[in-house]
Design a protein around this motif. Structure first.
Motif, mmCIF file in Angstrom:
data_model
loop_
_atom_site.group_PDB
_atom_site.id
_atom_site.type_symbol
_atom_site.label_atom_id
_atom_site.label_comp_id
_atom_site.label_asym_id
_atom_site.label_seq_id
_atom_site.Cartn_x
_atom_site.Cartn_y
_atom_site.Cartn_z
ATOM 1 N N ARG A 7 0.826 -1.211 0.000
ATOM 2 C CA ARG A 7 0.000 0.000 0.000
ATOM 3 C C ARG A 7 0.860 1.261 0.000
ATOM 4 N N ASP A 8 2.154 1.103 0.278
ATOM 5 C CA ASP A 8 3.085 2.229 0.275
ATOM 6 C C ASP A 8 3.214 2.731 -1.166
ATOM 7 N N PRO A 9 3.085 4.041 -1.396
ATOM 8 C CA PRO A 9 3.172 4.550 -2.767
ATOM 9 C C PRO A 9 4.586 4.508 -3.356
ATOM 10 N N ARG A 10 5.593 4.328 -2.509
ATOM 11 C CA ARG A 10 6.971 4.267 -3.019
ATOM 12 C C ARG A 10 7.190 2.962 -3.773
ATOM 13 N N PRO A 11 8.055 2.985 -4.786
ATOM 14 C CA PRO A 11 8.385 1.744 -5.481
ATOM 15 C C PRO A 11 8.989 0.722 -4.513
ATOM 16 N N ILE A 12 8.836 -0.543 -4.831
ATOM 17 C CA ILE A 12 9.310 -1.616 -3.953
ATOM 18 C C ILE A 12 10.819 -1.544 -3.754
ATOM 19 N N TYR A 13 11.570 -1.243 -4.823
ATOM 20 C CA TYR A 13 13.027 -1.193 -4.675
ATOM 21 C C TYR A 13 13.433 -0.124 -3.660
ATOM 22 N N GLU A 14 12.684 1.004 -3.598
ATOM 23 C CA GLU A 14 13.000 2.039 -2.620
ATOM 24 C C GLU A 14 12.711 1.564 -1.198
ATOM 25 N N GLN A 15 11.641 0.806 -1.026
ATOM 26 C CA GLN A 15 11.338 0.262 0.297
ATOM 27 C C GLN A 15 12.440 -0.687 0.744
ATOM 28 N N VAL A 16 12.895 -1.552 -0.160
ATOM 29 C CA VAL A 16 13.971 -2.501 0.157
ATOM 30 C C VAL A 16 15.246 -1.733 0.496
ATOM 31 N N ARG A 17 15.573 -0.756 -0.321
ATOM 32 C CA ARG A 17 16.780 0.051 -0.101
ATOM 33 C C ARG A 17 16.728 0.751 1.253
ATOM 34 N N GLU A 18 15.614 1.409 1.543
ATOM 35 C CA GLU A 18 15.495 2.137 2.803
ATOM 36 C C GLU A 18 15.575 1.219 4.015
ATOM 37 N N ARG A 19 14.928 0.070 3.936
ATOM 38 C CA ARG A 19 14.944 -0.855 5.077
ATOM 39 C C ARG A 19 16.354 -1.381 5.325
ATOM 40 N N PHE A 20 17.066 -1.755 4.260
ATOM 41 C CA PHE A 20 18.443 -2.219 4.437
ATOM 42 C C PHE A 20 19.326 -1.087 4.945
ATOM 43 N N ARG A 21 19.114 0.127 4.438
ATOM 44 C CA ARG A 21 19.912 1.266 4.902
ATOM 45 C C ARG A 21 19.708 1.452 6.407
ATOM 46 N N GLU A 22 18.455 1.368 6.877
ATOM 47 C CA GLU A 22 18.163 1.482 8.310
ATOM 48 C C GLU A 22 18.874 0.390 9.105
ATOM 49 N N LEU A 23 18.831 -0.836 8.589
ATOM 50 C CA LEU A 23 19.477 -1.953 9.289
ATOM 51 C C LEU A 23 20.992 -1.770 9.358
ATOM 52 N N ILE A 24 21.573 -1.244 8.290
ATOM 53 C CA ILE A 24 23.021 -1.043 8.251
ATOM 54 C C ILE A 24 23.423 0.090 9.180
ATOM 55 N N LEU A 25 22.724 1.222 9.090
ATOM 56 C CA LEU A 25 23.090 2.380 9.901
ATOM 57 C C LEU A 25 22.834 2.157 11.386
ATOM 58 N N SER A 26 21.870 1.310 11.711
ATOM 59 C CA SER A 26 21.582 1.020 13.120
ATOM 60 C C SER A 26 22.541 -0.022 13.698
ATOM 61 N N GLY A 27 23.289 -0.705 12.832
ATOM 62 C CA GLY A 27 24.211 -1.737 13.305
ATOM 63 C C GLY A 27 23.595 -3.121 13.346
ATOM 64 N N ALA A 28 22.316 -3.242 12.981
ATOM 65 C CA ALA A 28 21.668 -4.556 12.961
ATOM 66 C C ALA A 28 22.322 -5.463 11.916
ATOM 67 N N LEU A 29 22.827 -4.868 10.851
ATOM 68 C CA LEU A 29 23.644 -5.597 9.870
ATOM 69 C C LEU A 29 25.063 -5.062 10.022
ATOM 70 N N PRO A 30 25.924 -5.782 10.711
ATOM 71 C CA PRO A 30 27.271 -5.273 10.989
ATOM 72 C C PRO A 30 28.154 -5.230 9.742
ATOM 73 N N PRO A 31 29.203 -4.398 9.772
ATOM 74 C CA PRO A 31 30.130 -4.322 8.651
ATOM 75 C C PRO A 31 30.689 -5.698 8.302
ATOM 76 N N ASP A 32 30.890 -5.918 7.028
ATOM 77 C CA ASP A 32 31.451 -7.142 6.457
ATOM 78 C C ASP A 32 30.484 -8.319 6.480
ATOM 79 N N SER A 33 29.250 -8.105 6.952
ATOM 80 C CA SER A 33 28.294 -9.216 6.906
ATOM 81 C C SER A 33 27.767 -9.365 5.487
#
Length: 121
Positions: A7-33
């Protein structure tokens, strides 16, 4: 890990990109993983692999991940991602400020809006 809101008006690729960016910047996905493969993620989310590939390309151009041919994609050090995100947001802010100035918004009003944004953190 990643959920798509159809239902989000943003394209799916943008949703995927933003969610991964959040996970990376928060440290949930650590460097080199290692990032999930395009095939794994597209299958898990039931979306086209080209959509995932585009999100990964954008994450790479943002400095969040690096792709190694034949080995996959890996999370970069967060400082590189933070610098890229900061530059992106400052560019947007400059563009928005220029547009507002063209519409007659004064410097004091712009500064007040930025300060108001600080209080929403």
């Amino acid at each position: 890990m990643i959920q798509i809101d159809f239902r989000d008006p943003r394209p799916i690729y943008e949703q995927v990109r933003e969610r991964f960016r959040e996970l990376i910047l928060s440290g949930a996905l650590p460097p080199d993983s290692k990032m999930p493969s395009v095939r794994e993620l597209s299958s898990a989310l039931a979306i086209n692999p080209n959509t995932i590939q585009r999100a990964y390309r954008e994450l790479e151009s943002d400095g969040c991940i690096v792709s190694i041919p034949g080995r996959g994609s890996y999370v970069c050090q967060p400082d590189a991602a933070l610098v890229a995100r900061r530059q992106e947001l400052l560019g947007r802010l400059k563009h928005t400020a220029a547009e507002l100035r063209a519409l007659g918004v004064g410097e004091e009003e712009l500064i007040a809006a930025v300060k108001e944004g600080e209080s929403h953190d």
